[in-house]
Write an enzyme that holds these catalytic residues in place. Structure first.
Site, mmCIF file in Angstrom:
data_model
loop_
_atom_site.group_PDB
_atom_site.id
_atom_site.type_symbol
_atom_site.label_atom_id
_atom_site.label_comp_id
_atom_site.label_asym_id
_atom_site.label_seq_id
_atom_site.Cartn_x
_atom_site.Cartn_y
_atom_site.Cartn_z
ATOM 1 N N TYR A 34 46.024 -17.523 1.372
ATOM 2 C CA TYR A 34 44.824 -16.687 1.498
ATOM 3 C C TYR A 34 45.172 -15.267 1.965
ATOM 4 O O TYR A 34 44.780 -14.275 1.347
ATOM 5 C CB TYR A 34 43.833 -17.344 2.477
ATOM 6 C CG TYR A 34 42.505 -16.632 2.549
ATOM 7 C CD1 TYR A 34 41.417 -17.081 1.814
ATOM 8 C CD2 TYR A 34 42.331 -15.502 3.345
ATOM 9 C CE1 TYR A 34 40.195 -16.427 1.871
ATOM 10 C CE2 TYR A 34 41.124 -14.846 3.405
ATOM 11 C CZ TYR A 34 40.057 -15.308 2.673
ATOM 12 O OH TYR A 34 38.854 -14.657 2.728
ATOM 13 N N ASP A 75 31.081 -16.568 4.374
ATOM 14 C CA ASP A 75 30.735 -17.887 4.916
ATOM 15 C C ASP A 75 29.792 -17.775 6.110
ATOM 16 O O ASP A 75 28.812 -18.517 6.227
ATOM 17 C CB ASP A 75 32.005 -18.635 5.321
ATOM 18 C CG ASP A 75 32.974 -18.761 4.168
ATOM 19 O OD1 ASP A 75 32.578 -18.487 3.023
ATOM 20 O OD2 ASP A 75 34.137 -19.129 4.413
ATOM 21 N N SER A 87 33.086 -24.362 4.152
ATOM 22 C CA SER A 87 32.832 -23.554 5.351
ATOM 23 C C SER A 87 32.478 -24.341 6.598
ATOM 24 O O SER A 87 31.529 -24.016 7.309
ATOM 25 C CB SER A 87 31.724 -22.534 5.097
ATOM 26 O OG SER A 87 32.150 -21.612 4.186
HETATM 27 C C1 GLA Z 1 36.973 -18.446 2.356
HETATM 28 C C2 GLA Z 1 36.677 -17.250 3.248
HETATM 29 C C3 GLA Z 1 35.608 -16.353 2.641
HETATM 30 C C4 GLA Z 1 35.922 -16.014 1.182
HETATM 31 C C5 GLA Z 1 36.281 -17.271 0.400
HETATM 32 C C6 GLA Z 1 36.749 -16.956 -0.977
HETATM 33 O O1 GLA Z 1 35.883 -19.303 2.317
HETATM 34 O O2 GLA Z 1 36.237 -17.677 4.516
HETATM 35 O O3 GLA Z 1 35.475 -15.185 3.410
HETATM 36 O O4 GLA Z 1 36.924 -15.048 1.097
HETATM 37 O O5 GLA Z 1 37.289 -18.013 1.042
HETATM 38 O O6 GLA Z 1 35.733 -16.424 -1.726
#
Ligand code: GLA
Length: 386
Positions: free
Chosen positions: A222, A173, A126
């Site tokens: 994603y 995050d 993050s």
């Molecule tokens: C990324 C996204 C989050 C979440 C994760 C998976 O970090 O920013 O919001 O969806 O992937 O858990």
């Protein structure tokens, strides 16, 4: 030299005085609950001792000017003329948060300063949410009537990420970077954003293992995963997969597969079982039961590999090597996936040996260079001395 000292020194060199505010916003590692957040589900991340730091002072005009210790081009924009340059550049996270705060009706003041980060980019820890929450914190420092409220700021950070940067990410995050608690993981119910601090089982350590492979959420799978979850939710006639129990899933999984496809069925199975694992993990952590917590982490990894298909070969190697080490309760890929880090829960007194053994074996098997570190759970975004 710590990053804190570094931003202060750089600030002094560039602006000829000491900064007025020092801001820290952490990265995070997610212990369990992956791709559940945008399904209104449950997550269990912790804020880590890797963070974005800002040393700043207010400006009297409406400009934001930030230099980075790592990148040559500064971020420089005026509040009334925000331009999205469409590139996946760190300055877009600052602009995106500025935009989201203004969209929410806030009249902002300008500021300037120096940014430094030791959250690796694209590693599933993050780094972008940390920049977003540091930016929001900076605006609260220089804008007297802008209050710091973690869930509100997290939602604005998510809006920036979704609508300004174009990554359709969930709320986890930003929430953990805003609301993390020292020495604790944070259970977050992503439907109402309520949180609960969960202590780590006594005698355990959290170890982050960077596979040295990378992703971006803008062009990885994603967004496709998210769409598949929405398709499955409408099949079950619910707004989000959070509302489907395992029993309901099992009774209709064949029909879901027949009316859609095997992939959508497996995506839904991951999310629904993962939500259950998070709830079981909370109970295990609260009971100090590291063995059960570890088993759930292993199961989570398997589900992300086989059903959600967001691991890669290297992450699978890393998780397997970690799981096989002495002193390891469990290990799994962490974050959005398609590269980045895995996380392990390890007996604290064996953590250093664990780290050495896993990194040697991984580097040898993959010809990559992992970085492995034992991490501490830290507090969320803060103005230091506040
Ligand atoms: C990324 C996204 C989050 C979440 C994760 C998976 O970090 O920013 O919001 O969806 O992937 O858990």
């Amino acid at each position: 030299m710590s990053l804190q000292t570094r931003v202060i020194d750089e600030f002094q060199q560039q602006f000829g005085e000491t900064p007025q505010f020092i801001i820290r916003a952490p990265g995070r590692v997610n212990l369990i609950g992956e791709h559940t957040d945008y399904n209104d589900g449950f997550v269990l991340p912790m804020a880590i001792d890797r963070a974005v730091w800002l040393a700043i002072r207010p400006r009297t005009d409406n400009r934001v000017y930030v230099t980075s210790t790592a990148i040559d081009t500064p971020t420089d924009f005026t509040l009334d003329n925000l331009e999205n340059e469409g590139q996946h550049h760190w300055s877009e996270y600052l602009k995106g948060v500025t935009w989201a705060l203004q969209e929410a009706g806030h009249k902002l003041n300008g500021w300037e300063g120096v940014l430094a980060s030791d959250v690796p980019v694209g590693a599933g820890l993050s780094s972008s949410a940390a920049i977003e929450m540091a930016t929001a914190r900076a605006f609260t420092a220089v804008t007297p009537d802008l209050a710091w409220d973690p869930p509100t700021m997290a939602l604005l950070g998510q809006k920036a990420e979704n609508q300004w940067v174009g990554a359709n990410t969930g709320i986890m995050d930003q929430m953990i970077s805003a609301a993390g608690e020292q020495n604790h993981a944070l259970f977050i119910d992503c439907r109402d954003l309520s949180t609960k601090s969960i202590p780590l089982p006594a005698g355990t350590a959290v170890v982050i293992m960077d596979s040295a492979t990378r992703h971006t959420h803008v062009d990885s799978g994603y967004n496709t995963r998210r769409e598949q979850c929405e398709t499955a939710a409408s099949f079950f006639a619910v707004s989000h997969l959070r509302d489907v129990t395992t029993a309901q899933f099992e009774s209709k999984s064949a029909e879901l597969e027949a009316t859609h496809d095997n992939e959508v069925m497996r995506r839904a199975r991951h999310v629904i079982t993962e939500n259950e694992r998070v709830l079981q993990a909370i109970a295990a952590m609260q009971a100090g039961d590291a063995t059960t917590m570890g088993r759930l982490m292993n199961e989570s990894h398997k589900s992300m590999d086989q059903d959600f298909e967001i691991t890669n070969e290297q992450l699978n190697v890393l998780a397997q090597l970690a799981q096989a080490q002495e002193g390891c309760f469990g290990a799994r890929m962490t974050g959005g996936g398609f590269g980045g880090c895995a996380v392990a829960l390890v007996a604290a007194d064996q953590a250093t040996d664990f780290a050495t053994a896993v990194s040697q074996a991984y580097d040898q098997q993959t010809n990559l260079q992992s970085s492995i570190y034992i991490c501490q759970a830290t507090a969320g975004a803060a103005i230091l001395g506040d």
